[in-house]
Design a protein around this motif. Structure first.
Motif, short mmCIF file in Angstrom:
data_model
loop_
_atom_site.label_atom_id
_atom_site.label_comp_id
_atom_site.label_asym_id
_atom_site.label_seq_id
_atom_site.Cartn_x
_atom_site.Cartn_y
_atom_site.Cartn_z
N TYR A 168 0.81 -1.21 0.00
CA TYR A 168 0.00 0.00 0.00
C TYR A 168 0.86 1.27 0.00
CZ TYR A 168 -3.83 3.04 0.96
OH TYR A 168 -4.74 4.03 0.84
N PRO A 169 0.49 2.29 -0.80
CA PRO A 169 -0.72 2.44 -1.63
C PRO A 169 -0.60 1.85 -3.04
CG PRO A 169 0.50 4.48 -1.66
CD PRO A 169 1.26 3.56 -0.72
N SER A 170 0.53 1.23 -3.37
CA SER A 170 0.66 0.57 -4.67
C SER A 170 -0.10 -0.75 -4.68
CB SER A 170 2.13 0.31 -4.99
OG SER A 170 2.86 1.51 -5.05
N VAL A 171 -0.35 -1.29 -5.85
CA VAL A 171 -0.88 -2.64 -6.01
C VAL A 171 0.11 -3.40 -6.88
CG1 VAL A 171 -3.31 -2.18 -5.59
CG2 VAL A 171 -2.39 -1.73 -7.85
N MET A 172 0.70 -4.48 -6.32
CA MET A 172 1.79 -5.14 -7.02
C MET A 172 1.65 -6.66 -7.03
SD MET A 172 4.95 -2.76 -5.67
CE MET A 172 6.14 -3.56 -6.74
N LEU A 187 -3.71 2.12 -17.23
CA LEU A 187 -4.62 3.17 -16.83
C LEU A 187 -5.45 2.75 -15.62
CD1 LEU A 187 -5.96 5.93 -17.34
CD2 LEU A 187 -7.55 4.76 -18.92
N TYR A 188 -5.93 1.51 -15.62
CA TYR A 188 -6.80 1.05 -14.53
C TYR A 188 -6.05 1.05 -13.20
CZ TYR A 188 -10.54 -1.50 -12.22
OH TYR A 188 -11.56 -1.85 -11.37
N TYR A 189 -4.84 0.46 -13.18
CA TYR A 189 -4.13 0.37 -11.91
C TYR A 189 -3.48 1.69 -11.50
CZ TYR A 189 -5.13 -4.57 -12.06
OH TYR A 189 -5.78 -5.77 -12.08
N GLU A 190 -3.25 2.55 -12.48
CA GLU A 190 -2.81 3.90 -12.13
C GLU A 190 -3.91 4.60 -11.34
OE1 GLU A 190 -1.64 8.14 -14.32
OE2 GLU A 190 -1.96 6.32 -15.49
N ARG A 191 -5.15 4.43 -11.79
CA ARG A 191 -6.26 5.05 -11.08
C ARG A 191 -6.49 4.40 -9.72
NH1 ARG A 191 -11.05 6.37 -15.48
NH2 ARG A 191 -9.83 7.80 -16.80
N VAL A 192 -6.26 3.11 -9.61
CA VAL A 192 -6.39 2.45 -8.32
C VAL A 192 -5.43 3.07 -7.31
CG1 VAL A 192 -6.01 0.29 -7.05
CG2 VAL A 192 -7.25 0.26 -9.23
N GLU A 193 -4.16 3.27 -7.72
CA GLU A 193 -3.20 3.86 -6.80
C GLU A 193 -3.54 5.31 -6.51
OE1 GLU A 193 1.55 4.75 -6.20
OE2 GLU A 193 0.87 3.07 -7.41
N PRO A 248 -9.20 -5.16 -7.06
CA PRO A 248 -9.94 -4.03 -7.63
C PRO A 248 -10.75 -4.38 -8.88
CG PRO A 248 -7.67 -3.41 -7.12
CD PRO A 248 -7.75 -4.89 -7.03
N LEU A 249 -10.59 -5.59 -9.39
CA LEU A 249 -11.39 -6.00 -10.56
C LEU A 249 -12.85 -6.18 -10.20
CD1 LEU A 249 -8.98 -8.53 -12.32
CD2 LEU A 249 -9.33 -6.11 -12.80
N GLU A 302 -8.75 1.27 2.37
CA GLU A 302 -8.04 1.66 1.17
C GLU A 302 -8.90 2.58 0.31
OE1 GLU A 302 -8.24 -1.36 2.38
OE2 GLU A 302 -6.35 -2.48 2.18
N GLY A 303 -8.27 3.59 -0.28
CA GLY A 303 -9.01 4.57 -1.05
C GLY A 303 -9.79 3.97 -2.21
N TRP A 304 -9.27 2.91 -2.84
CA TRP A 304 -9.98 2.34 -3.98
C TRP A 304 -11.26 1.63 -3.55
CZ3 TRP A 304 -11.31 -2.74 -4.62
CH2 TRP A 304 -10.61 -3.71 -3.90
N LYS A 305 -11.41 1.31 -2.28
CA LYS A 305 -12.62 0.65 -1.78
C LYS A 305 -13.72 1.64 -1.43
CE LYS A 305 -10.38 -3.44 0.22
NZ LYS A 305 -10.17 -4.20 1.48
N THR A 306 -13.40 2.93 -1.35
CA THR A 306 -14.39 3.94 -1.00
C THR A 306 -15.29 4.23 -2.20
OG1 THR A 306 -12.99 5.80 -1.65
CG2 THR A 306 -12.75 4.97 0.62
#
Length: 474
Positions: free
Chosen positions: A312-316, A370-376, A324-325, A387-391
């Motif tokens: 966190y905050p990266s997804v690796m 693009l998708y995972y850039e937005r997730v981060e 996030p899918l 996590e911000g992507w869950k909000t």
């Protein structure tokens, strides 16, 4: 100083976009919460923490830790050496006196990476500055010499007077240890969020008591609050019930006690006290300390933190990329994917999902980036107790991108993706049930859902699954 590192990312390296974010620090001076990710595109990303202490010979000190995110710097190559040049300035200003001090340092930070990438690796600098007793404002400025752009952070530190018999507690400092990176060394954690790859945590603070005949009792405990960690629900679902945890966010009335400890200090002077804990499970925590001064008044200090996902905050990792899918998949299909335990098999399932929808390999790579850039970015902008992507705002940001217009009110925020602010299809309203304050320091904005959003969300998902999101964002 040379820093070397390598990172694996699905379909190559993702690009990092930095947007301005806020801070979690509460107005309550007795509770330290670190900070979230304050950053701006093109500027060095800086995180910091400060703590006031007395040395063994009662010299007042301020211990300052500064983290500079490597991926936020601009590098140049000279004589086959790739490096960034950074200037650090620390200014100490006494709030209750006229003491000031400035420290300036220049660093050359080397790295082996090529191109842009998403990474949370940091260059860390620790500085211990001698001061006088009192309360200080600590201003930290980091200048990237290549771009001539600077970022600043501000914190506060208080150091008691060793000649004053008054009992005092310093700010609680949170430290972590990752055995993959360090052997037995704890390093300060400057943020509110703690990645779960940290092997163990340590809290330390200093107690000062110069009253010889009056020993102190120090009561400490680690507690966990029930907090929502669920994914955001689809836009056409019913709104959250006022009694549900997602609506409440954090139930601060139902704290679960993880550990308690009582220590007695029989000797006068200043004592540094440490508490160590193994890796904690995902959750929202508070470590708090309490004692009583010579007048019978209660002294209280606390450090709040939240344990997040591994990088966190990266997804690796494969699991971090799969989670996030949920915003693009049927929920039952996503549940079956998340039941896969073996990392390589899960990664293959993620790859199959993207390639079975976006048929062209090159196009799929761009869509994935693009998708995972937005997730981060969602993690860095909207993180609170989860996590911000869950909000809800994270979900809308990932699917639709940055809003064209934002209108803010007392407890309401409107996002517009249309020139017509009254367009019902591309205007989204968020409301927060609890106003942010010293007791609830989180922005918990909830999307105002309605059934009319079903077609809107369906069309947006199809743009992602066909790859048309690259040319038609809405």
């Amino acid at each position: 100083m040379s820093i070397h590192f390598k990172h694996f990312l699905l379909f190559g390296v993702l690009s990092l976009g930095l947007l301005l974010s806020g801070c979690v620090r509460s107005s309550n001076p007795d509770v330290e919460r670190g900070s979230l990710f304050q950053f701006q595109d093109g500027y060095p990303e800086v995180r910091s923490s400060s703590i006031g202490l007395l040395s063994e010979n009662d010299q007042p000190l301020i211990n300052i830790t500064t983290d500079i995110v490597l991926s936020s710097l601009i590098y140049s190559t000279k004589d086959e050496k790739r490096a960034a040049n950074v200037s650090l300035e620390i200014r100490i200003l006494q709030e209750d006196g006229d003491f000031t001090k400035t420290v300036r340092k220049d660093f050359e930070i080397e790295s082996e990476f090529e191109g842009s990438f998403i990474s949370q690796e940091v260059f860390t600098h620790n500085e211990v500055i001698e001061v006088v007793p009192g309360t200080f404002e600590v201003n930290i400025t980091v200048l990237d010499q290549s771009s001539d752009r600077a970022s600043s952070r501000t914190s506060q530190a208080t150091i008691p007077n060793p000649e004053n018999p008054q009992v005092s507690l310093t700010t609680i400092r949170l430290l972590g240890k990752n055995l993959e990176l360090t052997e037995n060394q704890y390093t300060p954690i400057t943020t509110y969020t703690v990645p779960s790859k940290i092997d163990s945590l340590k809290m330390d603070f200093q107690v000062t008591n110069n009253e010889v005949e009056d020993p102190l009792t120090i009561n400490a405990r680690l507690i966990q609050y029930p907090a929502d960690t669920s994914y955001a629900r689809p836009m056409n679902f019913n709104n959250y019930s006022p009694s549900s945890l997602p609506y409440i966010g954090v139930d601060m009335r139902r704290a679960e006690e993880i550990d308690t400890n009582v220590r007695r200090l029989d000797q006068p002077g200043s004592v540094l006290i440490e508490f160590k804990y193994p890796l904690l499970e995902r959750g929202t925590y508070r470590f708090e300390v309490e004692t009583t001064d010579q007048d019978g008044e209660t002294l209280y200090r606390a450090r709040d933190f939240s344990v997040m996902s591994e990088n966190y905050p990266s997804v690796m990792t494969a699991r971090e990329l799969a989670e996030p899918l949920i915003y693009l998949m049927d929920r039952r299909d996503h549940e079956r994917m998340m039941e896969i335990q073996e990392a390589d098999s899960l990664k293959e399932a993620v790859d199959r999902f993207w390639l079975s929808n976006v048929k062209n390999m090159n196009q799929a790579r761009s869509v994935i980036n693009l998708y995972y850039e937005r997730v981060e970015q969602a993690n860095k902008q909207f993180t609170n107790f989860k996590e911000g992507w869950k909000t809800d705002m994270g979900m809308i940001y990932i699917l639709f991108g940055p809003p064209w217009y934002v209108d803010r009110y007392l407890n309401t925020m409107d996002w517009s993706y249309s020139y017509d602010r009254n367009d019902p299809q591309y205007n989204f309203t968020f409301r927060r049930p609890n106003l942010k304050n010293e007791f609830f320091p989180f922005d918990n904005y909830l999307l105002q859902r309605n059934q009319g959003y079903f077609n809107v969300q369906y069309r947006q998902i199809q743009l992602w699954l066909t790859g048309n999101i690259l040319t038609n964002r809405l």
